[in-house]
Design a protein around this motif. Structure first.
Motif, PDB file in Angstrom:
ATOM      1  N   VAL A 258       0.839  -1.192   0.000  1.00 47.96           N
ATOM      2  CA  VAL A 258       0.000   0.000   0.000  1.00 47.96           C
ATOM      3  C   VAL A 258       0.878   1.247   0.000  1.00 47.96           C
ATOM      4  O   VAL A 258       0.646   2.205  -0.765  1.00 47.96           O
ATOM      5  N   GLY A 259       1.885   1.259   0.854  1.00 46.58           N
ATOM      6  CA  GLY A 259       2.790   2.404   0.932  1.00 46.58           C
ATOM      7  C   GLY A 259       3.538   2.630  -0.371  1.00 46.58           C
ATOM      8  O   GLY A 259       3.728   3.773  -0.796  1.00 46.58           O
ATOM      9  N   GLN A 260       3.946   1.533  -1.031  1.00 45.22           N
ATOM     10  CA  GLN A 260       4.670   1.663  -2.299  1.00 45.22           C
ATOM     11  C   GLN A 260       3.776   2.235  -3.388  1.00 45.22           C
ATOM     12  O   GLN A 260       4.207   3.077  -4.184  1.00 45.22           O
ATOM     13  N   ALA A 261       2.501   1.808  -3.398  1.00 49.98           N
ATOM     14  CA  ALA A 261       1.561   2.332  -4.401  1.00 49.98           C
ATOM     15  C   ALA A 261       1.373   3.828  -4.224  1.00 49.98           C
ATOM     16  O   ALA A 261       1.334   4.590  -5.209  1.00 49.98           O
ATOM     17  N   ALA A 262       1.253   4.272  -2.973  1.00 48.70           N
ATOM     18  CA  ALA A 262       1.096   5.706  -2.710  1.00 48.70           C
ATOM     19  C   ALA A 262       2.357   6.474  -3.083  1.00 48.70           C
ATOM     20  O   ALA A 262       2.292   7.565  -3.682  1.00 48.70           O
ATOM     21  N   ALA A 263       3.517   5.910  -2.747  1.00 47.13           N
ATOM     22  CA  ALA A 263       4.780   6.583  -3.053  1.00 47.13           C
ATOM     23  C   ALA A 263       4.986   6.722  -4.558  1.00 47.13           C
ATOM     24  O   ALA A 263       5.431   7.768  -5.043  1.00 47.13           O
ATOM     25  N   ASP A 264       4.667   5.676  -5.298  1.00 44.37           N
ATOM     26  CA  ASP A 264       4.839   5.705  -6.753  1.00 44.37           C
ATOM     27  C   ASP A 264       3.985   6.792  -7.392  1.00 44.37           C
ATOM     28  O   ASP A 264       4.356   7.372  -8.425  1.00 44.37           O
ATOM     29  N   ALA A 265       2.822   7.062  -6.757  1.00 44.16           N
ATOM     30  CA  ALA A 265       1.914   8.073  -7.304  1.00 44.16           C
ATOM     31  C   ALA A 265       2.138   9.444  -6.693  1.00 44.16           C
ATOM     32  O   ALA A 265       1.450  10.401  -7.051  1.00 44.16           O
ATOM     33  N   GLY A 266       3.091   9.558  -5.773  1.00 50.14           N
ATOM     34  CA  GLY A 266       3.380  10.833  -5.143  1.00 50.14           C
ATOM     35  C   GLY A 266       2.292  11.295  -4.188  1.00 50.14           C
ATOM     36  O   GLY A 266       2.125  12.503  -3.979  1.00 50.14           O
ATOM     37  N   VAL A 267       1.581  10.358  -3.594  1.00 50.17           N
ATOM     38  CA  VAL A 267       0.508  10.693  -2.655  1.00 50.17           C
ATOM     39  C   VAL A 267       1.063  10.661  -1.234  1.00 50.17           C
ATOM     40  O   VAL A 267       1.606   9.636  -0.795  1.00 50.17           O
ATOM     41  N   ALA A 268       0.939  11.784  -0.532  1.00 46.15           N
ATOM     42  CA  ALA A 268       1.413  11.852   0.854  1.00 46.15           C
ATOM     43  C   ALA A 268       0.381  11.219   1.784  1.00 46.15           C
ATOM     44  O   ALA A 268      -0.806  11.568   1.741  1.00 46.15           O
ATOM     45  N   LEU A 269       0.834  10.278   2.614  1.00 47.50           N
ATOM     46  CA  LEU A 269      -0.053   9.584   3.527  1.00 47.50           C
ATOM     47  C   LEU A 269      -0.025  10.228   4.906  1.00 47.50           C
ATOM     48  O   LEU A 269       1.022  10.696   5.363  1.00 47.50           O
ATOM     49  N   THR A 270      -1.178  10.250   5.561  1.00 47.82           N
ATOM     50  CA  THR A 270      -1.244  10.722   6.937  1.00 47.82           C
ATOM     51  C   THR A 270      -1.320   9.567   7.922  1.00 47.82           C
ATOM     52  O   THR A 270      -1.096   9.754   9.119  1.00 47.82           O
ATOM     53  N   GLU A 271      -1.604   8.357   7.409  1.00 46.74           N
ATOM     54  CA  GLU A 271      -1.655   7.185   8.284  1.00 46.74           C
ATOM     55  C   GLU A 271      -1.512   5.921   7.457  1.00 46.74           C
ATOM     56  O   GLU A 271      -2.063   5.803   6.353  1.00 46.74           O
ATOM     57  N   LEU A 272      -0.753   4.969   7.981  1.00 42.41           N
ATOM     58  CA  LEU A 272      -0.565   3.669   7.343  1.00 42.41           C
ATOM     59  C   LEU A 272      -0.290   2.664   8.457  1.00 42.41           C
ATOM     60  O   LEU A 272       0.747   2.734   9.107  1.00 42.41           O
ATOM     61  N   ARG A 273      -1.227   1.752   8.666  1.00 44.69           N
ATOM     62  CA  ARG A 273      -1.071   0.815   9.791  1.00 44.69           C
ATOM     63  C   ARG A 273      -1.948  -0.413   9.576  1.00 44.69           C
ATOM     64  O   ARG A 273      -2.861  -0.401   8.743  1.00 44.69           O
ATOM     65  N   PRO A 274      -1.678  -1.490  10.346  1.00 45.71           N
ATOM     66  CA  PRO A 274      -2.580  -2.651  10.301  1.00 45.71           C
ATOM     67  C   PRO A 274      -4.004  -2.218  10.630  1.00 45.71           C
ATOM     68  O   PRO A 274      -4.217  -1.280  11.414  1.00 45.71           O
ATOM     69  N   ALA A 275      -4.964  -2.900  10.049  1.00 42.74           N
ATOM     70  CA  ALA A 275      -6.346  -2.433  10.102  1.00 42.74           C
ATOM     71  C   ALA A 275      -6.914  -2.300  11.497  1.00 42.74           C
ATOM     72  O   ALA A 275      -7.678  -1.394  11.786  1.00 42.74           O
ATOM     73  N   GLY A 276      -6.581  -3.219  12.413  1.00 41.98           N
ATOM     74  CA  GLY A 276      -7.079  -3.119  13.788  1.00 41.98           C
ATOM     75  C   GLY A 276      -8.581  -3.029  13.855  1.00 41.98           C
ATOM     76  O   GLY A 276      -9.306  -3.839  13.298  1.00 41.98           O
ATOM     77  N   SER A 277      -9.100  -2.000  14.559  1.00 38.09           N
ATOM     78  CA  SER A 277     -10.534  -1.842  14.757  1.00 38.09           C
ATOM     79  C   SER A 277     -11.281  -1.717  13.444  1.00 38.09           C
ATOM     80  O   SER A 277     -12.381  -2.241  13.286  1.00 38.09           O
ATOM     81  N   ALA A 278     -10.697  -0.999  12.486  1.00 40.76           N
ATOM     82  CA  ALA A 278     -11.351  -0.888  11.190  1.00 40.76           C
ATOM     83  C   ALA A 278     -11.471  -2.253  10.542  1.00 40.76           C
ATOM     84  O   ALA A 278     -12.442  -2.550   9.849  1.00 40.76           O
ATOM     85  N   GLY A 279     -10.455  -3.111  10.778  1.00 36.74           N
ATOM     86  CA  GLY A 279     -10.509  -4.462  10.251  1.00 36.74           C
ATOM     87  C   GLY A 279     -11.651  -5.250  10.842  1.00 36.74           C
ATOM     88  O   GLY A 279     -12.357  -5.981  10.141  1.00 36.74           O
ATOM     89  N   LEU A 280     -11.885  -5.106  12.142  1.00 40.23           N
ATOM     90  CA  LEU A 280     -12.989  -5.808  12.780  1.00 40.23           C
ATOM     91  C   LEU A 280     -14.317  -5.281  12.253  1.00 40.23           C
ATOM     92  O   LEU A 280     -15.249  -6.051  12.000  1.00 40.23           O
ATOM     93  N   GLU A 281     -14.402  -3.960  12.087  1.00 41.01           N
ATOM     94  CA  GLU A 281     -15.626  -3.365  11.554  1.00 41.01           C
ATOM     95  C   GLU A 281     -15.943  -3.915  10.178  1.00 41.01           C
ATOM     96  O   GLU A 281     -17.066  -4.331   9.892  1.00 41.01           O
ATOM     97  N   GLN A 282     -14.925  -3.944   9.301  1.00 41.58           N
ATOM     98  CA  GLN A 282     -15.149  -4.426   7.948  1.00 41.58           C
ATOM     99  C   GLN A 282     -15.401  -5.927   7.932  1.00 41.58           C
ATOM    100  O   GLN A 282     -16.238  -6.421   7.161  1.00 41.58           O
ATOM    101  N   LEU A 283     -14.676  -6.673   8.768  1.00 45.15           N
ATOM    102  CA  LEU A 283     -14.892  -8.114   8.867  1.00 45.15           C
ATOM    103  C   LEU A 283     -16.325  -8.403   9.276  1.00 45.15           C
ATOM    104  O   LEU A 283     -17.001  -9.256   8.692  1.00 45.15           O
TER     105      LEU A 283
END
Length: 298
Positions: A258-283
């Motif tokens: 995910v980080g490499q895809a953003a870097a290749d496109a020149g997109v600055a990220l404000t957060e990049l982490r394992p899904a955690g709570s969002a993962g449980l929500e989506q699951l």
């Protein structure tokens, strides 16, 4: 230990609970998750002997609930905080229960203190209690007999944020001392914070169960950027799917990709982490939106 084996409950042609099986081990908190009407409360009522199953069975400490000689000394139950005598005081509710179970009356004051119902609150009649106070009283009642097992249906309803944190600590401490907890709640993040195992039910059937870490291991990566549109384009170009969640975009891929895809496109990220709570929500949303596909990580 709680053992549920092939529990089924039919009301006419409707299967409220359909062949549900799971186990809750000593020393663990099991989060029992599912949308409204999924069959959680019916399952818990069958475990506690309040609703007869159409087929299958459940045991607590090796016996069906109704065969326990003194159930309150083995399993503490909180299924409905409103199911208390409104005309009695909080202290009277616990005193009657203590006499019924043969518990030392000194435990009444100890349990009221444990759940944060002081002298003034204990003297008030239950009809004057807020929902949060009734939840605390229900927990005191469940803990009164010093049971080895707790079965709790939505115990955090009506509690303020401080009360929810307090309950989390109480349940974690109970399990860490060897107790068994079966906890139903719609507060996914609170369940994630305290649970060791998860059982997810949808349309009356178990659609996933296993260790929390196992179930969330493949949840993916949470990513955020100031320009969400540019981020989504970058992920699309890299062939990475993304789903919108409360905290950003959830991508079923490793953080490095995910980080490499953003870097290749020149997109600055404000957060990049394992899904955690969002993962449980989506699951949760994914599994319960279509219960026809099951996943078992036991």
């Amino acid at each position: 230990m709680i053992t549920v084996e092939h529990l089924t409950k039919r009301y006419g042609s409707h299967r409220a609970v359909d062949d549900v099986s799971f186990r809750c081990e000593p020393g663990t908190v099991t989060g029992f998750l599912g949308p409204n009407g999924a069959g959680k409360s019916t399952t818990m009522r069958m475990v506690c002997g309040l609703t007869p199953p159409t087929s299958g069975g459940a045991t607590v400490a090796g016996l069906p609930y109704r065969q326990l000689a003194n159930p309150g000394r083995e399993v503490g139950v909180l299924l409905d905080a409103s199911a208390q005598h409104a005309g009695r005081t909080g202290r009277e509710v616990l005193t009657v229960a203590a006499r019924t179970m043969g518990v030392d009356r000194r435990e009444v004051a100890a349990k009221l203190d444990l759940v944060g119902l002081g002298t003034a609150a204990a003297k008030r009649r239950v009809r004057a209690y807020s929902l949060g106070m009734r939840q605390r009283l229900g927990l005191a009642l469940a803990l009164l007999g010093d049971p080895r097992v707790l079965i709790l249906d939505e115990p955090a309803n009506g509690l303020d944020p401080e009360g929810i944190v307090w309950m989390r600590g109480l349940l974690r401490d109970f399990a860490d001392r060897g107790g068994t907890v079966l906890l139903s709640s719609h507060l996914l993040r609170e369940v994630e914070a305290v649970a060791d195992r998860l059982v997810v039910i949808g349309n009356g059937r178990v659609v996933a169960q296993g260790g929390k870490d196992e179930l969330l291991a493949d949840a993916g990566t949470l990513v955020r950027a100031r320009d969400r549109g540019a981020l989504r384009v970058a992920l699309d170009r890299a062939g990475l799917d993304a789903a919108k969640v409360t905290d950003g975009l959830l991508v079923p891929a490793a953080a490095e990709a995910v980080g490499q895809a953003a870097a290749d496109a020149g997109v600055a990220l404000t957060e990049l982490r394992p899904a955690g709570s969002a993962g449980l929500e989506q699951l949760f949303l994914t599994l319960t939106s279509d219960a026809s596909t099951g996943k078992d990580l036991r």
